[in-house]
Design a protein around this motif. Structure first.
Motif, mmCIF file in Angstrom:
data_model
loop_
_atom_site.group_PDB
_atom_site.id
_atom_site.type_symbol
_atom_site.label_atom_id
_atom_site.label_comp_id
_atom_site.label_asym_id
_atom_site.label_seq_id
_atom_site.Cartn_x
_atom_site.Cartn_y
_atom_site.Cartn_z
ATOM 1 N N ARG A 40 0.840 -1.189 0.000
ATOM 2 C CA ARG A 40 0.000 0.000 0.000
ATOM 3 C C ARG A 40 0.878 1.242 0.000
ATOM 4 N NH1 ARG A 40 -5.472 -0.636 1.477
ATOM 5 N NH2 ARG A 40 -5.972 -2.778 1.982
ATOM 6 N N GLN A 41 0.375 2.270 -0.632
ATOM 7 C CA GLN A 41 1.079 3.536 -0.676
ATOM 8 C C GLN A 41 1.114 4.148 0.721
ATOM 9 O OE1 GLN A 41 -0.781 6.392 -3.210
ATOM 10 N NE2 GLN A 41 0.960 7.766 -3.172
ATOM 11 N N SER A 61 -2.025 5.191 6.501
ATOM 12 C CA SER A 61 -1.783 3.877 5.897
ATOM 13 C C SER A 61 -1.396 2.822 6.938
ATOM 14 C CB SER A 61 -0.707 3.976 4.819
ATOM 15 O OG SER A 61 0.444 4.627 5.299
ATOM 16 N N ASP A 62 -0.888 3.244 8.108
ATOM 17 C CA ASP A 62 -0.548 2.286 9.170
ATOM 18 C C ASP A 62 -1.790 1.586 9.715
ATOM 19 O OD1 ASP A 62 2.069 3.134 8.906
ATOM 20 O OD2 ASP A 62 2.030 4.403 10.700
ATOM 21 N N ASP A 74 -9.593 1.423 3.014
ATOM 22 C CA ASP A 74 -8.959 2.607 2.457
ATOM 23 C C ASP A 74 -9.298 3.739 3.412
ATOM 24 O OD1 ASP A 74 -7.766 4.490 0.846
ATOM 25 O OD2 ASP A 74 -9.419 4.557 -0.598
ATOM 26 N N VAL A 75 -8.294 4.328 4.042
ATOM 27 C CA VAL A 75 -8.490 5.381 5.037
ATOM 28 C C VAL A 75 -8.077 6.704 4.408
ATOM 29 C CG1 VAL A 75 -7.839 6.210 7.323
ATOM 30 C CG2 VAL A 75 -8.036 3.754 6.905
#
Length: 83
Positions: free
Chosen positions: A6-7, A50-51, A67-68
């Motif tokens: 993930r980015q 992303s964490d 997806d946050v």
């Protein structure tokens, strides 16, 4: 097949510095399309959005991962809910 990566996203501190205090959480399963909003106040400034993505479990379908994203309308939504 290699694992998907993930980015890396912004930190909560960077998000708050731009005046955003809420999160949009979307289920990682595109067929589900469940979403919810949360306050970001519980996480410290050094944590990245992303964490947290792999920690969420969808309450609708049970899929792990999300997806946050920052919720730029958090303040307006909170005011509308208080009326």
């Amino acid at each position: 097949m290699p694992a998907l990566t993930r980015q890396q996203k912004i930190t909560f501190g960077e998000m708050r510095a731009s005046g955003v205090r809420g999160l949009l959480i979307y289920c990682s399963d595109f067929r589900c399309s469940h979403s919810t909003t949360l306050s970001a106040d519980r996480w410290p400034d050094d944590v990245r959005l992303s964490d947290l993505e792999l920690l969420f479990v969808c309450q609708a379908c049970g899929e792990r991962g999300a997806d946050v994203r920052p919720n730029f309308d958090w303040e307006a939504e909170a005011r509308r809910a208080a009326i």
